[in-house]
Design an enzyme around this catalytic site. Structure first.
Site, short mmCIF file in Angstrom:
data_model
loop_
_atom_site.label_atom_id
_atom_site.label_comp_id
_atom_site.label_asym_id
_atom_site.label_seq_id
_atom_site.Cartn_x
_atom_site.Cartn_y
_atom_site.Cartn_z
N CYS A 140 0.81 -1.13 0.15
CA CYS A 140 0.12 0.00 0.14
C CYS A 140 0.95 1.16 0.01
CB CYS A 140 -0.89 -0.13 1.15
SG CYS A 140 -2.07 1.51 1.32
N CYS A 143 -0.54 4.12 2.21
CA CYS A 143 -0.18 3.93 3.67
C CYS A 143 1.02 4.03 3.94
CB CYS A 143 -0.68 2.39 4.08
SG CYS A 143 -2.33 1.95 3.31
N ASP A 144 2.07 3.57 3.27
CA ASP A 144 3.33 3.70 3.72
C ASP A 144 4.51 4.45 2.77
OD1 ASP A 144 2.64 1.56 5.65
OD2 ASP A 144 2.74 0.17 4.16
#
Length: 315
Positions: A140, A143-144
């Site tokens: 992701c 997300c990261d």
């Protein structure tokens, strides 16, 4: 099979942000929810080392810690949380039947499905090692990606999602190397053209990953092979992103619920309702677009409120 049948007003299947949020709302509405954690208690966030984009955590929090806090909050309001996973369902009648671990039969007035989706990975031992370490493997970028700003990363994938994530990473990272395993993109022309025109994205076609390199704790590079020339190479990188798709965890429901072509549960737009009355869906089991903890939590709230209104209408 157990001869004892349990009757439950509200059964929640899944224990990620969607499931626990649904449990919090359902418990506060006196629906006496029972939640089964599933095969991966806590869901995908248990593989996320740092969560910095969920509101209310100014200093960030680890995924596992967040799940423990959500679980404790759900328990505080009276949710009964159990280990186990659903192995069979029967939604053909007004009373919804669920079997847990092939042995325990439950009859439910409402069912809230929050089984999520599992990211697909290459399956390399080195990839799985650094995924578990939380040291540089992710599925992701949204997300990261923030953790790799001004660094060099590698992303594997050829579809629209891969192109979108590569473009997203290009805004944060110094260099993005995109590995396309075939001779052409699967993405739409507009998406593939976008990454081709981005200066700091290097695209390597017909290229496979041999190994994710690192020091045991953190990723330091990726070993690749060009399938046309059989030439191998090593690319320096601190992050390795896999964008080859997700599989929704919905197979057990396919006989009774309407799914899209890739297995995501179809909900009535603007609600959490499925095609079966009294059965609701939340989180990544229905969401193939956003797939974020905050959106999953929001739909968990929706599912609990929809279930509460459904029960009220029956009375």
């Amino acid at each position: 099979m157990s001869s004892i049948i349990e009757n439950v007003k509200c059964l929640i299947i899944g224990s990620g942000p969607a499931g626990y949020t649904a449990a919090i709302y359902a418990a506060r509405a006196n629906m006496n929810p029972v939640l089964y954690q599933g095969i991966q208690p806590g869901g995908q966030l248990t593989t996320t080392n740092e969560v910095e984009n969920f509101p209310g955590y100014p200093n960030g929090i680890t995924g596992p810690e967040m799940m423990i806090q959500l679980q404790d909050q759900a328990k505080r309001f009276g949710t009964e949380i159990r280990e186990g996973w659903v192995t069979k369902v029967d939604f053909s009648e007004s009373v919804h039947k669920i079997w847990i671990n092939d042995t325990h039969e439950i009859h439910c007035e409402t069912v809230l499905i929050a089984t999520g989706a599992s990211a697909k990975y290459l399956g390399l031992p080195s990839e799985q090692h650094y995924l578990k370490q939380g040291g540089g493997v992710s599925a992701c970028a949204v997300c990261d990606g923030f953790f790799y700003r001004n660094q060099e990363v590698v992303i594997v994938g050829a579809g629209d999602s891969a192109c979108e994530e590569a473009h997203y990473l290009s805004k944060l990272c110094k260099k993005v190397t995109m590995l396309v395993r075939s001779e052409q993109f699967r993405a739409s022309k507009i998406m593939s053209d976008r990454v081709k025109k981005t200066d700091n994205i290097t695209i390597l076609m017909n290229t496979d990953t041999i190994e994710v390199l690192g020091d045991g704790q953190l990723v330091t590079g990726v070993k690749i092979i060009n399938k046309t020339t059989n030439e191998t190479n090593e690319i320096p990188a601190t992050g390795f992103f896999v964008a080859i798709g997700h599989k929704p965890n919905t197979d057990v429901f396919k006989e009774f619920l309407t799914l899209d072509e890739t297995g995501y549960i179809k909900n009535v737009p603007g609600t959490s309702k499925t095609n079966v009355q009294g059965v609701f869906v939340a989180g990544d089991a229905a969401d193939h677009v956003y797939r974020q903890a905050i959106t999953a939590a929001g739909t968990g709230c929706m599912a609990a409120l929809d279930a509460e209104r459904y029960l009220a209408s029956k009375n």
